[in-house]
Design an enzyme around this catalytic site. Structure first.
Site, PDB file in Angstrom:
ATOM      1  N   THR A  18       0.697  -1.171   0.016  1.00 23.45           N
ATOM      2  CA  THR A  18       0.144   0.036   0.045  1.00 23.45           C
ATOM      3  C   THR A  18       0.807   1.222  -0.029  1.00 23.45           C
ATOM      4  O   THR A  18       1.989   1.051  -0.513  1.00 23.45           O
ATOM      5  CB  THR A  18      -0.991  -0.174   1.188  1.00 23.45           C
ATOM      6  OG1 THR A  18      -1.963   0.957   1.092  1.00 23.45           O
ATOM      7  CG2 THR A  18      -0.357   0.267   2.463  1.00 23.45           C
ATOM      8  N   ASN A  19       0.199   2.378   0.139  1.00 24.34           N
ATOM      9  CA  ASN A  19       0.991   3.607   0.424  1.00 24.34           C
ATOM     10  C   ASN A  19       0.770   4.497   1.578  1.00 24.34           C
ATOM     11  O   ASN A  19      -0.054   4.066   2.294  1.00 24.34           O
ATOM     12  CB  ASN A  19       0.873   4.394  -1.069  1.00 24.34           C
ATOM     13  CG  ASN A  19      -0.527   4.590  -1.351  1.00 24.34           C
ATOM     14  OD1 ASN A  19      -1.204   5.469  -0.271  1.00 24.34           O
ATOM     15  ND2 ASN A  19      -1.025   4.166  -2.348  1.00 24.34           N
ATOM     16  N   ARG A  20       1.241   5.608   1.538  1.00 27.87           N
ATOM     17  CA  ARG A  20       0.981   6.451   2.986  1.00 27.87           C
ATOM     18  C   ARG A  20      -0.147   7.407   2.801  1.00 27.87           C
ATOM     19  O   ARG A  20      -0.566   7.835   3.945  1.00 27.87           O
ATOM     20  CB  ARG A  20       2.114   7.475   3.059  1.00 27.87           C
ATOM     21  CG  ARG A  20       3.554   6.805   3.102  1.00 27.87           C
ATOM     22  CD  ARG A  20       4.387   7.876   3.438  1.00 27.87           C
ATOM     23  NE  ARG A  20       6.003   7.356   3.501  1.00 27.87           N
ATOM     24  CZ  ARG A  20       6.382   6.564   4.860  1.00 27.87           C
ATOM     25  NH1 ARG A  20       5.482   6.638   5.741  1.00 27.87           N
ATOM     26  NH2 ARG A  20       7.712   5.987   4.628  1.00 27.87           N
ATOM     27  N   SER A  21      -1.144   6.946   2.018  1.00 26.87           N
ATOM     28  CA  SER A  21      -2.364   7.801   2.104  1.00 26.87           C
ATOM     29  C   SER A  21      -3.281   7.170   3.388  1.00 26.87           C
ATOM     30  O   SER A  21      -3.375   6.023   3.495  1.00 26.87           O
ATOM     31  CB  SER A  21      -3.152   7.698   0.596  1.00 26.87           C
ATOM     32  OG  SER A  21      -4.522   8.243   0.935  1.00 26.87           O
ATOM     33  N   ALA A  84      -5.276   7.548  -3.465  1.00 21.68           N
ATOM     34  CA  ALA A  84      -3.939   7.202  -3.904  1.00 21.68           C
ATOM     35  C   ALA A  84      -4.202   5.808  -4.519  1.00 21.68           C
ATOM     36  O   ALA A  84      -3.971   4.781  -3.503  1.00 21.68           O
ATOM     37  CB  ALA A  84      -3.038   7.527  -2.685  1.00 21.68           C
TER      38      ALA A  84
END
Ligand code: CTP
Length: 211
Positions: A18-21, A84
């Protein structure tokens, strides 16, 4: 319609990429749209509570988000694509948990669909959809990259934010954004809470809608 959060791309039954959103900016947009009198469909990956009164659709992956967007965007006049979306996913999802004793795995990646580009390609199927707003999270060449996305994804407006700044972007409560319009006009907003950014973005999108 508002999308929020970072997509989760499964590696195996217990792991994902996943990502930091955090989803905070998307949830703030949903609240602002609700406050402006809209019926809001929120498609989200975020575990945060959604504003009371939205129609919430929970998804995990980019493919699920695309399917959810395409299934109901024909009812929407405005689309705020604040999620995101992961550009890549593991090419194969293991059926069982990958075990340490099998050695260090190599993850092959596959490209995910681009949701905004897909909506742009199928735009004739969504005649009610009048305003599409994208978000550009960048760490360099902010305005050039955002302008390129505005054009390539067929957007009415893009909200550009420099996620390398300490007071803007992921997980913090504030954002510093520049709005780029398909007309070529640009507008930089001061450092604002994500709530205030959402109110300003919704206000401008509604102005575009009423033109
Ligand atoms: N987006 C999308 N589908 C994707 C990736 C992004 O719809 N697969 C949307 C995002 O929700 C956002 C906009 O496109 O509104 C820009 O996203 P961003 O991640 O900044 O750009 P990318 O097109 O993914 O390009 P890059 O990651 O190379 O900067």
């Amino acid at each position: 319609m508002v999308t929020a959060g970072g997509t989760r791309e499964a590696v195996d039954p217990v792991r994902f990429l996943t990502n930091r959103s955090s989803g905070k900016q998307g949830l703030a947009l949903a609240q602002a749209a609700l406050d402006a009198g809209a019926d809001v469909t929120l498609i989200t990956t975020s575990d945060l509570p959604a504003p009371v009164g939205v129609r919430r659709i929970d998804v995990e992956s980019a493919q699920q988000m695309l399917d959810a967007v395409l299934a109901s965007v024909s009812d929407a006049q405005l689309l705020f694509m604040a999620a995101a979306v992961a550009d890549f996913r593991p090419a194969q999802v293991a059926d069982q948990k990958i075990k340490k004793r099998s050695g260090i795995p190599t993850l092959a990646l596959a490209a995910n669909p681009d949701i905004l580009a897909t909506v742009a390609q199928q735009r004739q199927n969504f005649p009610a959809l009048r305003v599409v707003v994208g978000f550009a999270a960048e760490t360099q060449n902010l305005l050039d990259n955002a302008a390129a996305k505005l054009q390539s994804k067929g957007l009415s407006m893009i909200v550009a934010n420099d996620v390398s700044a300490a007071d803007a972007g992921f997980a913090v409560e504030t954002n510093r954004v520049t709005l780029l319009y398909s007309s070529g006009q640009r507008e930089t907003l001061p450092l604002l809470s994500k709530t205030a950014v959402a109110e300003q973005v919704v206000l401008r999108a509604m102005r575009l809608l009423s033109r």
